[in-house]
Structure formats: C-alpha cells, structure tokens
Design a protein around this motif. Structure first.
Motif, PDB file in Angstrom:
ATOM      1  N   UNK A  31       0.775  -1.008   0.077  1.00 51.67           N
ATOM      2  CA  UNK A  31       0.214  -0.135  -0.028  1.00 51.67           C
ATOM      3  C   UNK A  31       0.792   1.176   0.040  1.00 51.67           C
ATOM      4  N   UNK A  32       2.111   1.421   0.307  1.00 55.15           N
ATOM      5  CA  UNK A  32       2.836   2.440   0.529  1.00 55.15           C
ATOM      6  C   UNK A  32       3.691   2.938  -0.620  1.00 55.15           C
ATOM      7  N   UNK A  33       3.752   1.949  -1.484  1.00 52.27           N
ATOM      8  CA  UNK A  33       4.656   2.226  -2.786  1.00 52.27           C
ATOM      9  C   UNK A  33       3.556   2.440  -4.102  1.00 52.27           C
ATOM     10  N   UNK A  34       3.785   3.436  -4.807  1.00 56.53           N
ATOM     11  CA  UNK A  34       2.919   3.544  -6.142  1.00 56.53           C
ATOM     12  C   UNK A  34       3.720   2.972  -7.185  1.00 56.53           C
ATOM     13  N   UNK A  35       5.193   3.126  -7.320  1.00 56.28           N
ATOM     14  CA  UNK A  35       6.088   2.658  -8.384  1.00 56.28           C
ATOM     15  C   UNK A  35       7.582   2.645  -7.792  1.00 56.28           C
ATOM     16  N   UNK A  53      11.664   5.808  -6.705  1.00 48.64           N
ATOM     17  CA  UNK A  53      10.216   5.483  -6.452  1.00 48.64           C
ATOM     18  C   UNK A  53       9.197   6.649  -6.594  1.00 48.64           C
ATOM     19  N   UNK A  54       7.999   6.373  -6.612  1.00 47.02           N
ATOM     20  CA  UNK A  54       6.991   7.596  -6.511  1.00 47.02           C
ATOM     21  C   UNK A  54       5.888   6.803  -5.531  1.00 47.02           C
ATOM     22  N   UNK A  55       5.460   7.762  -4.734  1.00 47.07           N
ATOM     23  CA  UNK A  55       4.375   7.341  -3.836  1.00 47.07           C
ATOM     24  C   UNK A  55       3.124   8.327  -4.019  1.00 47.07           C
ATOM     25  N   UNK A  56       2.053   8.078  -4.135  1.00 53.83           N
ATOM     26  CA  UNK A  56       0.942   8.723  -4.243  1.00 53.83           C
ATOM     27  C   UNK A  56       0.280   9.248  -2.803  1.00 53.83           C
ATOM     28  N   UNK A  57       0.508  10.397  -2.465  1.00 49.66           N
ATOM     29  CA  UNK A  57      -0.169  10.515  -1.182  1.00 49.66           C
ATOM     30  C   UNK A  57      -1.382  11.053  -1.174  1.00 49.66           C
ATOM     31  N   UNK A  58      -1.905  11.689  -1.949  1.00 45.83           N
ATOM     32  CA  UNK A  58      -3.301  12.104  -2.347  1.00 45.83           C
ATOM     33  C   UNK A  58      -3.650  11.882  -3.996  1.00 45.83           C
TER      34      UNK A  58
END
Length: 253
Positions: A31-35, A53-58
């Motif tokens: 759940x923590x990692x988008x890519x 890495x990229x993570x979507x916070x909102x």
C-alpha cells in the motif's frame, strides 16, 4: 530500527522472495509504494542497486525519491535479507530520508517475514509532531495491512486487487450497520406508540444496539479480508540490524 512488523506465511521461500523483490509484484500488494524502478547499473547482478520511487499521497499529489538497495540471498543459516535506504527531495514529502530491511526466516511451516525500518520526518518540530500523532501510526498500519494482503495472495490465492475489494466491501457493510444503529437510536421517542410492549422494548433495544455496534466495530475481519491486527508489531527478542543495512547506511553517511 524504530518500527517493526512481522507475519508468518505458509509459502515457499523463493515464491515469497519473488513477490517482494520484483517491483511489478510489489506495487500490487504494498500500500505504501506506487511505483519503484531499478535504474541502469554497470553491474546489475551486484549490490547495491540504485532505484527511484513514486508514492501517491493524495489523488493530486505524488512524491518521488531515490535510494540504494542491497540483499543477501545466500546465507549460511538459510535466511535471506534485503535492505534499502532512500531520500526524497520533494518539499511536500513527509519523509526526508529513511532506511530499513526485510528478513526472510524459513521454518517447518513456511517463512517468517519481518521488517524493521525508520525514517526522519520533514518540516522540523511541526513535522515531528505530525509524525508522532498521525504519520507513524498510519505507516505501521499500512505496512501490517500490506503484509497480510501479501499473505492472502501467497497462502489462499486471493489477488491483491481482490483482497482490496474484500476489505472495502466489509468496511462498507460495517459502516452501513453503524448508520442503521445510529438511526435506530433516534426512534426512541416513538416507543410509547407500541403500547404494552414499550417498556420491554425500551430495555431491550439499547442492549441490542450496543451488541450490534460492538460487533460492527470489534469483530475480526473475514478470513479473506486483509487485517493489520494479524501481524506482530513488536519483536519477541531484540532484533539486530543486518550487516547489509549497516553497509548501506555507512555509504550514505
């Protein structure tokens, strides 16, 4: 390491390693990692490996960062370890930098899969306060929930997408039950209309509502629904920081 999560998965060590080390698999259950993407490396079979890495916070906010990853796939005791350190220059990322490890400990019934990690929040004292009250508890929950989602995939064949749908459906049912109970509380002024049954119902209805509300809030999730509560959040014995992680941290110091 400041945070610790552990689960036990009845699966083969190689299968668990693949589902956790392959970025295409990891983005499905974590759940923590988008890519996450490993970058070109002169010697791709050796460690450490650079990644971004990229993570979507909102829905409208995605943060990015880079890091190094390393692993010990062949250890004399049969265990495996992977480690990473990361940093994000994005000004809206709540995490400035951090590091952690995954440890794979096979036993007679499967694999103990555990993690230890920590990070430095951004934004000084306000960021530290927000981390203590909100971000850190959410990070622990998201890690444990993701570990149980991974367990369901490996043990029961429930895909991460199906597991998420199960969780959302169960959450919706519990919310609906709570809504109906709240509406039921507002019907108390109508009890006198029931005549002789009014005193009995006035006694029984609150008890039934309390029981139903308690069931909606505290009943264990269904077996096919991911649940953070199934994971350990503190080690039985004090864990040691893996050597591969110490090496990464020394390289970043």
């Amino acid at each position: 390491m400041g945070l610790y999560i552990e689960t036990h998965i009845r699966t083969d060590l190689d299968d668990l390693w693949t589902r956790t080390q392959d970025p295409a698999h990891r983005r499905r259950w974590d759940l923590r990692i988008g890519e996450i993407e490993y970058l070109p490396h002169p010697a791709p079979e050796t460690s450490p490996r650079p990644f971004r890495y990229r993570a979507r916070l909102l829905p409208f906010l995605t943060v990015h960062g880079t890091g190094l990853a390393a692993d010990e796939r062949e250890r004399p005791d049969g265990t495996r370890t992977s480690a990473l350190r990361f940093a994000s220059p994005h000004p809206l990322s709540p995490l400035a930098e951090g590091s952690g490890y995954w440890r794979y400990v096979p036993d007679a019934h499967g694999v103990r899969f555990l993690t230890g990690y920590d990070y430095r929040p951004r934004w000084g004292r306000p960021g530290a306060l927000a981390d203590r009250l909100l971000l850190r508890p959410l990070t622990v929950w998201a890690t444990a929930w993701s570990f149980d989602r991974l367990r369901l995939w490996l043990e029961r064949g429930i895909t991460p997408e199906r597991a998420l749908a199960n969780w959302l459906a169960e959450l919706a049912v519990r919310a609906l039950v709570l809504t109906v109970c709240a509406a039921g509380l507002g019907l108390e002024p109508m009890l006198p209309l029931l005549g002789p049954l009014a005193p009995v119902l006035a006694f029984l209805c609150p008890l039934l509502l309390v029981l139903v509300i308690s069931a909606a809030l505290f009943t264990s999730p269904l077996p096919g629904t991911p649940a953070a509560r199934r994971c350990l959040r503190s080690p039985v014995t004090q864990p040691r920081t893996p050597g591969v992680l110490r090496t990464l941290e020394e390289q970043g110091s």
